[in-house]
Scaffold this motif. Sequence first.
Motif, PDB file in Angstrom:
ATOM      1  N   ASN A   8     -10.499  -2.967   1.169  1.00 12.75           N
ATOM      2  CA  ASN A   8      -9.601  -1.852   1.493  1.00 12.75           C
ATOM      3  C   ASN A   8      -9.948  -1.326   2.889  1.00 12.75           C
ATOM      4  O   ASN A   8     -11.025  -0.786   3.105  1.00 12.75           O
ATOM      5  N   SER A  49       9.994  -4.129   6.592  1.00 11.37           N
ATOM      6  CA  SER A  49       8.679  -3.489   6.680  1.00 11.37           C
ATOM      7  C   SER A  49       8.593  -2.655   7.954  1.00 11.37           C
ATOM      8  O   SER A  49       8.721  -3.199   9.057  1.00 11.37           O
ATOM      9  N   ARG A  78       3.437  -3.052   9.753  1.00 11.38           N
ATOM     10  CA  ARG A  78       2.774  -4.300   9.396  1.00 11.38           C
ATOM     11  C   ARG A  78       1.416  -4.337  10.090  1.00 11.38           C
ATOM     12  O   ARG A  78       1.268  -3.811  11.192  1.00 11.38           O
ATOM     13  N   THR A 119      -2.646 -11.645   7.780  1.00  9.85           N
ATOM     14  CA  THR A 119      -1.955 -10.447   7.323  1.00  9.85           C
ATOM     15  C   THR A 119      -2.891  -9.564   6.507  1.00  9.85           C
ATOM     16  O   THR A 119      -3.702 -10.047   5.722  1.00  9.85           O
ATOM     17  N   CYS A 120      -2.776  -8.263   6.707  1.00  9.20           N
ATOM     18  CA  CYS A 120      -3.445  -7.275   5.870  1.00  9.20           C
ATOM     19  C   CYS A 120      -2.331  -6.521   5.152  1.00  9.20           C
ATOM     20  O   CYS A 120      -1.465  -5.915   5.799  1.00  9.20           O
ATOM     21  N   ASP A 121      -2.311  -6.579   3.829  1.00  8.65           N
ATOM     22  CA  ASP A 121      -1.187  -6.047   3.050  1.00  8.65           C
ATOM     23  C   ASP A 121      -1.234  -4.519   3.015  1.00  8.65           C
ATOM     24  O   ASP A 121      -2.155  -3.920   2.452  1.00  8.65           O
ATOM     25  N   VAL A 122      -0.205  -3.901   3.591  1.00  9.22           N
ATOM     26  CA  VAL A 122      -0.163  -2.444   3.738  1.00  9.22           C
ATOM     27  C   VAL A 122       0.136  -1.778   2.399  1.00  9.22           C
ATOM     28  O   VAL A 122       1.033  -2.194   1.659  1.00  9.22           O
ATOM     29  N   GLU A 123      -0.653  -0.755   2.084  1.00  9.07           N
ATOM     30  CA  GLU A 123      -0.413   0.097   0.915  1.00  9.07           C
ATOM     31  C   GLU A 123       0.469   1.253   1.377  1.00  9.07           C
ATOM     32  O   GLU A 123      -0.022   2.263   1.896  1.00  9.07           O
ATOM     33  N   GLU A 124       1.802   1.120   1.207  1.00  2.00           N
ATOM     34  CA  GLU A 124       2.737   2.071   1.804  1.00  2.00           C
ATOM     35  C   GLU A 124       2.537   3.497   1.295  1.00  2.00           C
ATOM     36  O   GLU A 124       2.749   4.457   2.037  1.00  2.00           O
ATOM     37  N   GLU A 183      -3.556   2.318   5.297  1.00  2.00           N
ATOM     38  CA  GLU A 183      -4.467   1.584   4.426  1.00  2.00           C
ATOM     39  C   GLU A 183      -3.853   0.228   4.107  1.00  2.00           C
ATOM     40  O   GLU A 183      -2.657   0.117   3.855  1.00  2.00           O
ATOM     41  N   CYS A 184      -4.706  -0.807   4.162  1.00  2.00           N
ATOM     42  CA  CYS A 184      -4.232  -2.140   3.811  1.00  2.00           C
ATOM     43  C   CYS A 184      -5.356  -2.916   3.150  1.00  2.00           C
ATOM     44  O   CYS A 184      -6.525  -2.529   3.217  1.00  2.00           O
ATOM     45  N   TYR A 185      -4.993  -4.024   2.504  1.00  2.00           N
ATOM     46  CA  TYR A 185      -5.962  -4.879   1.830  1.00  2.00           C
ATOM     47  C   TYR A 185      -5.978  -6.245   2.509  1.00  2.00           C
ATOM     48  O   TYR A 185      -4.933  -6.881   2.675  1.00  2.00           O
TER      49      TYR A 185
END
Length: 203
Positions: free
Chosen positions: A48, A65, A68, A79-84, A93-95
């Motif tokens: 995180n 999106s 990003r 890619t870091c997956d964004v926690e919208e 915050e992204c994972y």
Amino acid sequence: MAVVFGLLAGGVSVLEHLGHQRRCDDTAETTRISGVAPHVGSLKGGTNIKIFGENLPVDFSMTFSVVRVKFLSATHQYTCDVEETSVSTGQIECYTRAMPAGVYTPQVTLCSSADDCRDIPCLGQDDQDCKFETKTHYTPYIKSVTPTTGYPGTMLTVHGKIITPLFGSEQADNANGRTETIKRCYLDGAGQTCELRDSNGDM
């Protein structure tokens, strides 16, 4: 001085459109990315990441999106997956996804439409502010599972580098100082969850 007035499709005036465009441009010009935390994480992803900045957009679209995030090395990008739901004007915050061992810097892309995007580099006060490094030391792994066969309801013991004993919502302290928690345990392939229990057999 002449004033040009007209209507665009949908009845929006040219002046209103230009004003909206100017506000968007002004916001984009003042957007800053200043650092990340933590600075180290797992090779296998799932870390995180908090990305700090200023004037980040919080209005999201259902069709594209708006924010990003990618982590860049000299030769690759991931890619870091964004926690919208965790995005604010000062933080994203992204994972992370799985990345080879190395040092990376974040790049944030802001989009006002599906075809209108701009990249925002991370510019911290110090070179280390924008560095994120993936290391084996921070990567959990499973070494063995016993027993290897059993019926539904069989108690399994998992050995490996688990990093944290924390799971559930009631435990807040960890003897080794780490704050990570185990989110879930499931049998890969079967898609079945495995309920976690402590050494006393309690959930």
